[in-house]
Design a protein around this motif. Sequence first.
Motif, PDB file in Angstrom:
ATOM      1  N   VAL A  97       0.880  -1.179   0.000  1.00 47.84           N
ATOM      2  CA  VAL A  97       0.000   0.000   0.000  1.00 47.84           C
ATOM      3  C   VAL A  97       0.916   1.227   0.000  1.00 47.84           C
ATOM      4  CG1 VAL A  97      -2.015   1.083   1.041  1.00 47.84           C
ATOM      5  CG2 VAL A  97      -1.565  -1.343   1.469  1.00 47.84           C
ATOM      6  N   PRO A  98       1.489   1.545  -1.146  1.00 52.05           N
ATOM      7  CA  PRO A  98       2.511   2.607  -1.184  1.00 52.05           C
ATOM      8  C   PRO A  98       1.919   3.999  -1.015  1.00 52.05           C
ATOM      9  CG  PRO A  98       2.016   1.852  -3.400  1.00 52.05           C
ATOM     10  CD  PRO A  98       1.252   0.949  -2.476  1.00 52.05           C
ATOM     11  N   CYS A  99       2.764   4.927  -0.603  1.00 51.01           N
ATOM     12  CA  CYS A  99       2.390   6.338  -0.569  1.00 51.01           C
ATOM     13  C   CYS A  99       2.366   6.875  -1.993  1.00 51.01           C
ATOM     14  CB  CYS A  99       3.399   7.138   0.255  1.00 51.01           C
ATOM     15  SG  CYS A  99       3.369   6.802   2.021  1.00 51.01           S
ATOM     16  N   ARG A 100       1.322   7.584  -2.317  1.00 51.35           N
ATOM     17  CA  ARG A 100       1.227   8.154  -3.657  1.00 51.35           C
ATOM     18  C   ARG A 100       2.018   9.457  -3.720  1.00 51.35           C
ATOM     19  NH1 ARG A 100      -2.280   7.857  -8.132  1.00 51.35           N
ATOM     20  NH2 ARG A 100      -2.318   9.784  -9.360  1.00 51.35           N
ATOM     21  N   PRO A 101       2.927   9.591  -4.672  1.00 55.98           N
ATOM     22  CA  PRO A 101       3.641  10.872  -4.816  1.00 55.98           C
ATOM     23  C   PRO A 101       2.663  11.983  -5.190  1.00 55.98           C
ATOM     24  CG  PRO A 101       4.768   9.103  -5.986  1.00 55.98           C
ATOM     25  CD  PRO A 101       3.426   8.571  -5.609  1.00 55.98           C
ATOM     26  N   MET A 102       2.690  13.060  -4.417  1.00 52.97           N
ATOM     27  CA  MET A 102       1.763  14.167  -4.638  1.00 52.97           C
ATOM     28  C   MET A 102       2.548  15.441  -4.945  1.00 52.97           C
ATOM     29  SD  MET A 102      -1.087  12.587  -4.130  1.00 52.97           S
ATOM     30  CE  MET A 102      -2.241  13.954  -4.120  1.00 52.97           C
ATOM     31  N   ALA A 103       2.044  16.213  -5.891  1.00 49.30           N
ATOM     32  CA  ALA A 103       2.635  17.525  -6.132  1.00 49.30           C
ATOM     33  C   ALA A 103       2.502  18.366  -4.870  1.00 49.30           C
ATOM     34  CB  ALA A 103       1.935  18.209  -7.305  1.00 49.30           C
ATOM     35  N   ALA A 104       3.487  19.202  -4.611  1.00 47.20           N
ATOM     36  CA  ALA A 104       3.440  20.041  -3.416  1.00 47.20           C
ATOM     37  C   ALA A 104       2.192  20.910  -3.400  1.00 47.20           C
ATOM     38  CB  ALA A 104       4.682  20.919  -3.345  1.00 47.20           C
ATOM     39  N   SER A 105       1.687  21.252  -4.568  1.00 45.64           N
ATOM     40  CA  SER A 105       0.508  22.115  -4.658  1.00 45.64           C
ATOM     41  C   SER A 105      -0.805  21.342  -4.580  1.00 45.64           C
ATOM     42  CB  SER A 105       0.547  22.926  -5.950  1.00 45.64           C
ATOM     43  OG  SER A 105       0.620  22.047  -7.071  1.00 45.64           O
ATOM     44  N   ASP A 106      -0.756  20.017  -4.538  1.00 41.95           N
ATOM     45  CA  ASP A 106      -1.983  19.219  -4.422  1.00 41.95           C
ATOM     46  C   ASP A 106      -2.612  19.423  -3.047  1.00 41.95           C
ATOM     47  OD1 ASP A 106      -1.971  18.092  -6.959  1.00 41.95           O
ATOM     48  OD2 ASP A 106      -0.835  16.320  -6.337  1.00 41.95           O
TER      49      ASP A 106
END
Length: 638
Positions: free
Chosen positions: A232-241
């Motif tokens: 259950v990996p962490c989803r990479p998120m844009a800093a602005s998300d």
Amino acid sequence: MTSRYHETYIAWSEDPERFWMAAAEAIDWDRPPMRAFDAGSGVYGRWFPDAVGNMCHNALDRHVAAGHGGRTALVHDSPVTGTRRSLTYAELLRETKALAATLADLGVEAGDRVILYMPMVPETVVAMLACARIGAVHSVVFGGFAAPELATRIDDATPRLILAASCGIEPGRVVEYKPLLDRAIEIARHKPEATIVLQRPQAEATMIAGRDHDWARLRERALGEVDAGRSVPCRPMAASDPLYVLYTSGTTGKPKGVVRDTGGYMVALAWSMRAIFDTGAGEVFWAASDVGWVVGHSYIVYGPLLAGCTTILYEGKPVGTPDAGAYWRVIAEHGVKALFTAPTAIRAIRKEDPDGALPGAHDLSRFAALFLAGERGDPETVAYAERALQRPVIDHWWQTETGWPITANPLGLGLLPVKHGSPGLAMPGYAIDILDGSGRPVAPGTMGSIALRLPLPPGALPTLWNAEERFRTGYLSDFPGYYSTSDAGLLDEDGYLFVMGRTDDVINVAGHRLSTGEMEEAVASHPAVAECAVVGMRDAMKGEIPFGFVVLKNASAAGPDRRATTVESELVALVRDRIGPVAAFRSVMVVDKLPKTRSGKILRRTLKSIVDGERFEMPATIEDASALEAIERAVGDR
């Protein structure tokens, strides 16, 4: 220790982007930022526009990967249920993975909204982190909010899923959440696809087949899958998300959804935990607030976990669970280094323990400082806490919109001299001006509107949810180039801010602009007064005149036989002496208790409606409606 505040603030003011790029090094990014700020994005610019990361990874995974999985992450101390539970970082990560997997199985994807209608239990923290892990946007609604208020948030956020508990627990009563949730979904235009319900033993919820899922059953299945190796990996998120949407009351009747982005928030919280709160990995931090408020988001959940701290989740009250020594018991038992609470909590304790004797019954040897925020920290309350605790008492000031302190006395940089009545100086990221009605800065010592120069720093709201124009008109249009805080106050010659109240708390008495906060400060200095509120009342001759409400201490200095009217007349004389006859302070009433929100803020606007004889709606956030009803009767009889 010589304070490093001034050199730190100067370093920020001379090169803000360099300052925040250095602060961003505290975060474990998937893709580190190459740029600090993009002035052309968003309403006033966006921070770390090219960075990618994940809040859950930084709050949990990185600590476990570094070998700190056995460190206690969360302590749930619940005097209302008589239970305590601790979770290590490894255990909290396991629970979070399991719930994140469950959310994904129910169709929740990155960008979807998930409403959490939950009490102060560990599962609420798990739910926030699980949403962050998969990129879902959580919106925590204070547990027990009325169904129509919850419905407006459902319609605005349009959640795919709602997570709720069967009930919340207040001293002496159980508040069933599920009937409120069912009613809210019934009247909302938007219908969530499903709910997950945590059944608490104090009240079992009736489930609706096909929509409602039992939390415990889903948890058991998902834990088995995680333990068997499900990724259950962490989803990479844009800093602005967006990380979350947190609703705050709006003047139009429609709540405002404050948006918090991911990257800037991580950077600001990590910096503040070190520089302001001076609490780090392995130390215990306690924000005695609620996860339904911004303090709970920033300093119960995300801030302490980013710093590798142990955070306290307290399901109780400052008094009555069981007594006014409850806070000091928690500090002693769990080795709390820093406590963050609202001044109203200290006033409630002071009412029951006016001599400040109860802290002496506990071992507070690991306790370093008390932080106050959420409302104005009047000098009498701050001085009482200093005497009772023999520790620094640090008032600071911020808003739901900013997400972290605007002003403070930064313990981590070295304390500055304390000025009672002031929440300190501007923190790096914030340039404060006091403006007159035309938007011109005024001289030191002159009261006006408190405004923050744009751009706002990392961690502050970039906009409102689906309401960008409302953000512009509500916050940025009054003073071009500034964010309007809607608070009134002054800066002294040393740069200390004095917040005197909301701009609508400044009343016009026969042409004189006077601060009700200043009058409250005078009233609170009376030895018989535990807490007070002053509001403006319409007057045919003067336009407005002040009206005061006071609560007396239990062991009041007024003495058992002294009439309330005597204290009232003394207060009139006290305000006249401190502020002058121009204040026209002649109306004051002793009451048993003041009406407050569940976060401890006094409902001054509603009090004003009562003294003006106007109709009002019972605020959805009120903690005890009987307080308002009693005042309405008393004012009507006067």
